[in-house]
Write a protein that holds these residues in place. Structure first.
Motif, PDB file in Angstrom:
ATOM      1  N   THR A  42      -6.666  14.674  -9.497  1.00 31.80           N
ATOM      2  CA  THR A  42      -6.707  15.671  -8.428  1.00 31.80           C
ATOM      3  C   THR A  42      -6.374  17.061  -8.971  1.00 31.80           C
ATOM      4  OG1 THR A  42      -4.392  15.196  -7.839  1.00 31.80           O
ATOM      5  CG2 THR A  42      -6.112  13.991  -6.640  1.00 31.80           C
ATOM      6  N   LYS A  43      -6.704  17.273 -10.217  1.00 30.38           N
ATOM      7  CA  LYS A  43      -6.458  18.585 -10.811  1.00 30.38           C
ATOM      8  C   LYS A  43      -7.441  19.597 -10.228  1.00 30.38           C
ATOM      9  CE  LYS A  43      -5.886  20.981 -15.234  1.00 30.38           C
ATOM     10  NZ  LYS A  43      -5.932  20.855 -16.717  1.00 30.38           N
ATOM     11  N   VAL A  44      -6.921  20.740  -9.807  1.00 36.94           N
ATOM     12  CA  VAL A  44      -7.744  21.777  -9.183  1.00 36.94           C
ATOM     13  C   VAL A  44      -8.037  22.872 -10.202  1.00 36.94           C
ATOM     14  CG1 VAL A  44      -7.897  23.474  -7.314  1.00 36.94           C
ATOM     15  CG2 VAL A  44      -6.666  21.314  -6.953  1.00 36.94           C
ATOM     16  N   PRO A  45      -9.315  23.207 -10.423  1.00 32.78           N
ATOM     17  CA  PRO A  45      -9.644  24.307 -11.336  1.00 32.78           C
ATOM     18  C   PRO A  45      -9.005  25.608 -10.856  1.00 32.78           C
ATOM     19  CG  PRO A  45     -11.611  23.055 -10.746  1.00 32.78           C
ATOM     20  CD  PRO A  45     -10.520  22.579  -9.847  1.00 32.78           C
ATOM     21  N   LEU A  46      -8.590  26.443 -11.795  1.00 28.77           N
ATOM     22  CA  LEU A  46      -7.939  27.701 -11.441  1.00 28.77           C
ATOM     23  C   LEU A  46      -8.806  28.538 -10.509  1.00 28.77           C
ATOM     24  CD1 LEU A  46      -5.589  29.671 -11.786  1.00 28.77           C
ATOM     25  CD2 LEU A  46      -6.727  30.563 -13.832  1.00 28.77           C
ATOM     26  N   ALA A  47     -10.121  28.502 -10.724  1.00 25.44           N
ATOM     27  CA  ALA A  47     -11.033  29.306  -9.905  1.00 25.44           C
ATOM     28  C   ALA A  47     -11.042  28.862  -8.444  1.00 25.44           C
ATOM     29  CB  ALA A  47     -12.448  29.236 -10.471  1.00 25.44           C
ATOM     30  N   GLU A  48     -10.559  27.641  -8.174  1.00 26.73           N
ATOM     31  CA  GLU A  48     -10.578  27.125  -6.808  1.00 26.73           C
ATOM     32  C   GLU A  48      -9.174  26.941  -6.233  1.00 26.73           C
ATOM     33  OE1 GLU A  48     -14.582  24.696  -6.218  1.00 26.73           O
ATOM     34  OE2 GLU A  48     -13.220  23.686  -7.605  1.00 26.73           O
ATOM     35  N   ILE A  54       0.852  -1.194   0.000  1.00 24.72           N
ATOM     36  CA  ILE A  54       0.000   0.000   0.000  1.00 24.72           C
ATOM     37  C   ILE A  54       0.885   1.239   0.000  1.00 24.72           C
ATOM     38  CG2 ILE A  54      -1.663   1.372   1.338  1.00 24.72           C
ATOM     39  CD1 ILE A  54      -2.853  -1.244   2.357  1.00 24.72           C
ATOM     40  N   VAL A  55       0.552   2.188  -0.862  1.00 24.47           N
ATOM     41  CA  VAL A  55       1.231   3.479  -0.893  1.00 24.47           C
ATOM     42  C   VAL A  55       0.231   4.547  -0.462  1.00 24.47           C
ATOM     43  CG1 VAL A  55       2.389   5.217  -2.314  1.00 24.47           C
ATOM     44  CG2 VAL A  55       2.803   2.775  -2.732  1.00 24.47           C
ATOM     45  N   ILE A  56       0.620   5.349   0.512  1.00 24.84           N
ATOM     46  CA  ILE A  56      -0.220   6.458   0.969  1.00 24.84           C
ATOM     47  C   ILE A  56       0.425   7.763   0.516  1.00 24.84           C
ATOM     48  CG2 ILE A  56      -1.151   7.686   2.968  1.00 24.84           C
ATOM     49  CD1 ILE A  56      -1.352   5.041   4.432  1.00 24.84           C
ATOM     50  N   GLY A  57      -0.291   8.498  -0.317  1.00 25.09           N
ATOM     51  CA  GLY A  57       0.203   9.780  -0.811  1.00 25.09           C
ATOM     52  C   GLY A  57      -0.113  10.883   0.178  1.00 25.09           C
ATOM     53  N   ALA A  58       0.934  11.373   0.844  1.00 25.79           N
ATOM     54  CA  ALA A  58       0.805  12.489   1.786  1.00 25.79           C
ATOM     55  C   ALA A  58       1.725  13.608   1.312  1.00 25.79           C
ATOM     56  CB  ALA A  58       1.173  12.040   3.195  1.00 25.79           C
ATOM     57  N   ASP A  59       1.778  13.766  -0.007  1.00 30.00           N
ATOM     58  CA  ASP A  59       2.774  14.645  -0.624  1.00 30.00           C
ATOM     59  C   ASP A  59       2.219  15.989  -1.056  1.00 30.00           C
ATOM     60  OD1 ASP A  59       1.295  13.173  -2.447  1.00 30.00           O
ATOM     61  OD2 ASP A  59       2.934  12.886  -3.859  1.00 30.00           O
ATOM     62  N   GLY A  60       1.089  16.399  -0.470  1.00 29.45           N
ATOM     63  CA  GLY A  60       0.604  17.756  -0.649  1.00 29.45           C
ATOM     64  C   GLY A  60      -0.091  18.020  -1.969  1.00 29.45           C
ATOM     65  N   PRO A  61      -0.518  19.280  -2.168  1.00 27.54           N
ATOM     66  CA  PRO A  61      -1.295  19.624  -3.364  1.00 27.54           C
ATOM     67  C   PRO A  61      -0.505  19.545  -4.665  1.00 27.54           C
ATOM     68  CG  PRO A  61      -0.763  21.592  -2.096  1.00 27.54           C
ATOM     69  CD  PRO A  61      -0.357  20.419  -1.256  1.00 27.54           C
ATOM     70  N   GLU A  62       0.816  19.615  -4.572  1.00 28.93           N
ATOM     71  CA  GLU A  62       1.628  19.505  -5.786  1.00 28.93           C
ATOM     72  C   GLU A  62       2.285  18.134  -5.894  1.00 28.93           C
ATOM     73  OE1 GLU A  62       2.836  22.038  -3.526  1.00 28.93           O
ATOM     74  OE2 GLU A  62       1.733  23.762  -4.296  1.00 28.93           O
ATOM     75  N   GLY A  63       1.759  17.155  -5.160  1.00 26.81           N
ATOM     76  CA  GLY A  63       2.369  15.833  -5.121  1.00 26.81           C
ATOM     77  C   GLY A  63       2.196  15.036  -6.404  1.00 26.81           C
ATOM     78  N   HIS A  64       2.899  13.896  -6.456  1.00 32.48           N
ATOM     79  CA  HIS A  64       2.916  13.068  -7.661  1.00 32.48           C
ATOM     80  C   HIS A  64       2.178  11.742  -7.508  1.00 32.48           C
ATOM     81  CE1 HIS A  64       5.782  15.825  -9.408  1.00 32.48           C
ATOM     82  NE2 HIS A  64       6.612  15.652  -8.393  1.00 32.48           N
ATOM     83  N   ASP A  85      -3.646  17.329   2.309  1.00 37.92           N
ATOM     84  CA  ASP A  85      -3.815  18.214   1.157  1.00 37.92           C
ATOM     85  C   ASP A  85      -3.875  17.435  -0.152  1.00 37.92           C
ATOM     86  OD1 ASP A  85      -3.532  20.119   3.099  1.00 37.92           O
ATOM     87  OD2 ASP A  85      -1.950  21.246   2.100  1.00 37.92           O
ATOM     88  N   ALA A  86      -3.164  16.327  -0.235  1.00 39.79           N
ATOM     89  CA  ALA A  86      -3.149  15.526  -1.463  1.00 39.79           C
ATOM     90  C   ALA A  86      -4.533  14.985  -1.792  1.00 39.79           C
ATOM     91  CB  ALA A  86      -2.156  14.375  -1.329  1.00 39.79           C
ATOM     92  N   ALA A  87      -5.382  14.834  -0.766  1.00 38.23           N
ATOM     93  CA  ALA A  87      -6.745  14.334  -0.958  1.00 38.23           C
ATOM     94  C   ALA A  87      -7.767  15.462  -1.036  1.00 38.23           C
ATOM     95  CB  ALA A  87      -7.117  13.388   0.183  1.00 38.23           C
TER      96      ALA A  87
END
Length: 397
Positions: free
Chosen positions: A173-179, A154-164, A283-285
């Motif tokens: 997990t792409k965030v719209p520019l407006a948000e 199991i891999v848990i991604g805790a690498d933030g909003p710019e994570g891979h 943040d990654a989620a």
């Protein structure tokens, strides 16, 4: 190739990653955290504030070594400088909290995970990952060079909003520019705060589509920052923050001792935060408040639950999306539904004119609010403009 094999690999040693490691290891899983930084907790990416009760809910004992300041209230400031104060003198139920020293706090959370049996490798960057057998093989670049790959069930991604991790696992997990907010913060000293025991929020054109803040860390020291909308702002975050500081009596004579910058996603929980062998936390989620951009409390909670679910999956030797669904269901019921309501508040708040905000905050200043909560604030402003704020009625139901 030197391969290290573990049950659970956590990428990112922030609060979410460390809580996930603590719980996974405590419940019997062979757990490893890796973090690309050479020092856990740096650079800080937030204003460092949390409300009372958060730490107790995730079984963290407060420690004076990482408490910078204790808070007992809040101040909300309108564009025309009208202030709504919420302090022990006005509230029957105190609005208390603490300002963390994140550089110390994050290390202590990781140390707690280590004490429960987790292993940590710092200055170790995940370069890519691919599915192999019943897990993932992760390529790494590590300071100690002992290993260059890690195999995990199991891999848990805790690498933030710019994570891979999300992208590697084909989770959108792409965030719209407006948000997506653009955030900038200075830690400053030599400030002249009116009350250095309250957190302060400044709304309106001072920070289009967001807000400015002063979070005290000492008698004359505070985090002073700004979040602005990428589509509403006409200047850079640096320009807005510098203008705010120059025009605020509390900050204009201050000096900067630290600078932090980054993006804040205000979209709420992403539609899908799990897949076979993979979970996203913090943040990654998308576990970030759509109103304030704050996320320490939700990072801790999401990490704690993810770690427990991961350990259970390891015991059952079932790492499927179906088995990990327990985590996604928890996040949806405890955070997702609440965040959807917060998005409605965000849309009204950040699309209001300065004149409207003056009216709303003046109403708050004149109201007899004895318990500070989102619902109590909405009830007050609804009375002065029920038609304009009609869409917020569902939050009160």
């Amino acid at each position: 190739m030197n391969i290290k094999e573990v049950d659970v690999l956590i990428i990112g040693a922030g609060p979410a990653g460390s809580l996930a490691a603590r719980e996974a290891s405590k419940n019997g899983a062979k757990t490893l955290i890796i973090d690309k930084k050479s020092e856990i907790g740096t650079p800080k990416r937030c204003a460092e504030g949390i409300m009372s009760g958060v730490l107790e809910r995730v079984h963290v004992t407060p420690d004076e070594r990482w408490i910078a300041r204790k808070i007992d209230g809040a101040r909300i400031v309108s564009p025309n400088n009208t202030s709504a104060w919420f302090t022990p003198e006005t509230l029957e139920t105190p609005a208390t909290g603490i300002i963390l020293e994140r550089k110390v706090f994050d290390k202590h959370m990781t140390m707690d995970a280590i004490r429960e049996g987790a292993e940590v490798m710092i200055k170790t960057e995940a370069l890519s990952m691919k599915r192999e057998g019943d897990g993932y093989l992760v390529d790494i670049k590590s300071f100690n060079k002992e290993y260059n790959q890690i195999k995990a069930h199991i891999v848990i991604g805790a690498d933030g909003p710019e994570g891979h991790v999300a992208r590697w696992a084909e989770l959108n997990t792409k965030v719209p520019l407006a948000e997506m907010e653009s955030g900038l913060q200075y830690e400053m000293t030599n400030l002249k705060m009116k009350n250095n025991s309250v957190i302060q929020f400044f709304f309106g054109s001072v920070a289009p589509g967001g807000y400015a803040w002063i979070f005290p860390k000492g008698y004359d020291t505070a985090n002073v920052g700004i979040d602005i909308s990428g589509i509403k702002a006409e200047k850079s975050a640096v320009k807005y923050l510098n203008d705010f500081i120059a025009n605020c009596d509390e900050t204009k004579d201050g000096q900067i001792v630290e600078i932090n910058a980054g993006g804040n996603p205000l979209c709420g929980i992403f539609d899908k935060i799990i897949t076979d062998n993979v979970m996203l936390v913090g943040d990654a989620a998308g576990c970030v408040s759509p109103i304030t951009g704050g996320g320490i409390d939700t990072a801790l909670e999401s990490g704690m639950i993810a770690g427990r679910v991961a350990a259970k999956a390891i015991k059952n030797r079932d790492y499927s999306e179906e088995k990990l669904q327990e985590y996604a269901d928890y996040i949806d019921s405890h955070l997702g539904k609440k965040f959807k309501k917060y998005i409605a508040i965000r849309d009204v708040l950040y699309n209001s004119s300065d004149e409207d905000l003056d009216e709303y905050i003046t109403a708050l200043a004149n109201a007899n609010i004895t318990k500070l909560s989102t619902k109590s604030l909405i009830k007050v402003v609804m009375k002065i403009s029920p038609r304009k704020l009609f869409k917020l009625r569902k939050i009160l139901l």
